[in-house]
Design a protein around this motif. Structure first.
Motif, PDB file in Angstrom:
ATOM      1  N   ASN A 234       0.812  -1.223   0.000  1.00 38.91           N
ATOM      2  CA  ASN A 234       0.000   0.000   0.000  1.00 38.91           C
ATOM      3  C   ASN A 234       0.840   1.265   0.000  1.00 38.91           C
ATOM      4  O   ASN A 234       0.563   2.200   0.738  1.00 38.91           O
ATOM      5  CB  ASN A 234      -0.948   0.044   1.198  1.00 38.91           C
ATOM      6  N   LEU A 235       1.887   1.270  -0.816  1.00 40.72           N
ATOM      7  CA  LEU A 235       2.676   2.506  -0.929  1.00 40.72           C
ATOM      8  C   LEU A 235       1.952   3.461  -1.864  1.00 40.72           C
ATOM      9  O   LEU A 235       1.233   3.035  -2.767  1.00 40.72           O
ATOM     10  CB  LEU A 235       4.063   2.189  -1.483  1.00 40.72           C
ATOM     11  N   PHE A 236       2.138   4.758  -1.641  1.00 42.81           N
ATOM     12  CA  PHE A 236       1.537   5.748  -2.526  1.00 42.81           C
ATOM     13  C   PHE A 236       2.386   5.832  -3.790  1.00 42.81           C
ATOM     14  O   PHE A 236       3.560   6.210  -3.715  1.00 42.81           O
ATOM     15  CB  PHE A 236       1.451   7.109  -1.830  1.00 42.81           C
ATOM     16  N   PRO A 237       1.810   5.462  -4.940  1.00 37.62           N
ATOM     17  CA  PRO A 237       2.634   5.325  -6.146  1.00 37.62           C
ATOM     18  C   PRO A 237       3.231   6.646  -6.632  1.00 37.62           C
ATOM     19  O   PRO A 237       4.193   6.636  -7.391  1.00 37.62           O
ATOM     20  CB  PRO A 237       1.678   4.743  -7.186  1.00 37.62           C
TER      21      PRO A 237
END
Lengths: 256, 270
Positions: free
Chosen positions: B99-102
């Motif tokens: 769930n990293l912010f792309p």
């Protein structure tokens, strides 16, 4: 040869044909006046065309603000409120498929044949695709990202600003591109139908007197307008996503 | 950090207390019992693994500990206070997908929770880069998530969970999406990070080997309704090694968990 070199070459050949075919008499000058003749007319009448361009541009600019501003706001609302989406999205989607140009006579009755009716019509024309694109962009945001932000203690406004907004930007800008292009279509088409100024008006009035070179100048100006707007939107898209390398890994296309 | 480690050995105090927890949810007008009679205490600095079949509510329980979901009955105390809303000062969460912010680089992803708190940019980046260093990604801060492998993404996610230095780290099947080799390496890495930071870890998994390999204590859950059916103290020495997985003790522990999960529970005809 690289694809861009081929594109330039094809463009060059077309320009040469544009000059040669009418001059050689292979194509009647009424259908296609020679390139040089078209350019000469454009230079001679530059003031008329510049004035018309200014009218069209100002109408398009105002319509762009209405269409995109309204489209993004309404799209964000529809994208984030499920009840509203269920209620309105089917209506909006079917309206999008309707040829809105049938409404234009009504618009002239309401707003007159001046700039207002063009702006109203073009705004409506660009509104729906922007709305639909934005709503889709908001809906496709990964819900897990929002949960993750919440686990870090992000407030609602922080989640909107730091997660929803950046996540939605690429889709929103893509829909702006589409909406912007349709705004230009809306303005020019309405000018061609009923108007007293603008590029579309010039094209129609020169056509009725069979002044082909000036018709072509008008067409070229509309093309230029569309290309410039698209270029501007692309720059915007690039600026908004430059820090985000493509999510899809770049690979060589498979050889067939 | 050394000091914190010895502190852990000395002070025995409960970091997480789950008291009389139950949960009923309603779906299409039908009430289902998801969690029943859950009571557990996790001492500060301990590594606890919750294992159970899918649908037993282990992830739901973890989300309740994180303050991300509200139970219908009972209380969860973290560091002595009820957990009603997410609180990054007490609990960091690592999810199954990283769930990293792309749109953010690795270091900005790690610094994201600090940005929410309004910390200045240079302090944010200092702390984030120290965390990336800790998870072995000191060199990759400038990369974007799309340029990281699955294991690296999950390391960044762990760094992000630790960056506010909460006493508790909750991990929801964090390695489930990784291939087996990466998974082994990540397990070793996690134990190293844990031993360096003295966090209290609750780790949810469906892998029996992972559970025994990582845990001080394994809580075994059954499904329908989810309840804790066994608590197993894993006496294997630390640091844990890959070779321990071949020992008789390891095999016995894993067998015990498997029998618990497989055997039909009272009131559960499956």
């Amino acid at each position: 040869m690289s694809p861009s070199a081929i594109r330039w070459l094809i463009g060059g050949i077309l320009l040469v044909l544009w000059e040669v075919l009418p001059r050689a008499g292979l194509v009647p000058q009424l259908f296609l006046p020679a390139l040089s003749q078209t350019i000469a007319v454009a230079i001679a009448d530059w003031r008329i065309f510049a004035e018309a361009l200014a009218v069209t541009l100002s109408e398009a600019a105002v319509a762009l603000v209405f269409a995109c501003g309204g489209g993004i706001l309404a799209g964000a609302l529809l994208g984030s409120v499920a009840r509203l989406r269920g209620l309105l999205l089917p209506v909006v989607s079917s309206l999008y498929a309707v040829p809105l140009v049938v409404l234009y006579p009504v618009f002239t009755a309401w707003f007159g044949i001046g700039a207002q009716s063009k702006i109203a019509f073009a705004s409506l024309y660009g509104f729906f695709p922007t709305l639909l694109g934005t709503a889709a962009g908001i809906q496709t945001i990964d819900a897990q990202l929002l949960v993750t932000a919440r686990s870090m203690g992000a407030t609602l406004s922080q989640r909107l600003r730091h997660v929803v907004l950046p996540a939605a930007i690429p889709t929103v800008i893509a829909s702006l591109r589409l909406g912007g292009a349709l705004v230009i279509v809306g303005v020019v088409v309405s000018e061609m139908l009923t108007s007293s100024a603008g590029i579309g008006y010039l094209i129609t009035s020169y056509r009725t007197v069979l002044d082909s070179p000036r018709v072509y100048v008008g067409i070229l100006l509309v093309l230029l307008l569309g290309v410039l707007l698209d270029l501007g939107m692309r720059l915007l898209e690039h600026a908004a996503t430059r820090h985000r390398p493509s999510a899809v890994p770049r690979r060589a296309a498979p050889a067939i | 950090m050394k000091q914190a480690l010895s502190e852990r050995a000395v002070t025995e105090r409960p970091m997480i207390e789950v008291i009389g927890l139950g949960h009923t949810y309603e779906s299409r007008g039908v009430a289902s019992r998801a969690l029943e009679d859950i009571a557990l205490t996790v001492q500060a600095g301990r590594f606890t693994v919750i294992v159970g079949p899918s649908g037993c509510g282990k992830s739901s329980l973890l989300m309740m500990m994180a303050g991300l979901r509200r139970q219908t009955e009972g209380t969860i105390l973290v560091d002595g206070r009820p957990m009603l809303d997410p609180d990054p000062d007490r609990v960091g969460v690592v999810f199954q997908d990283a769930n990293l912010f792309p749109w953010l680089s690795a270091i900005d992803n790690v610094a994201f929770p600090l940005m929410l708190r309004g910390l200045g940019r240079s302090e944010r980046l200092d702390r984030a880069s120290a965390m990336l260093e800790l998870v072995g990604l000191g060199h990759a801060g400038a990369r974007y998530p799309s340029e990281l492998s699955g294991g690296m993404k999950q390391r960044v996610s762990i760094a992000r969970g630790l960056v506010q230095d909460p006493p508790v780290l909750l991990m929801d099947e964090p390695f489930a999406a990784l291939d087996e080799q990466t998974r082994m390496t990540m397990g070793e890495e996690l134990l190293r990070i844990w031993s360096q930071t003295s966090k209290t870890v609750v780790f949810v998994t469906h892998s029996l080997s992972e559970a025994v390999y990582l845990a001080d204590e394994v809580l075994v859950m059954s499904a329908h309704p989810g309840r804790i059916i066994d608590r197993i103290e894993v006496e294997l020495p630390r640091p844990r090694t890959y070779e321990m997985m071949a020992t008789a003790t390891f095999g016995q522990l894993r067998d015990r968990i498997w029998r618990q999960i497989r055997s039909p529970q009272p009131g559960n005809p499956a």
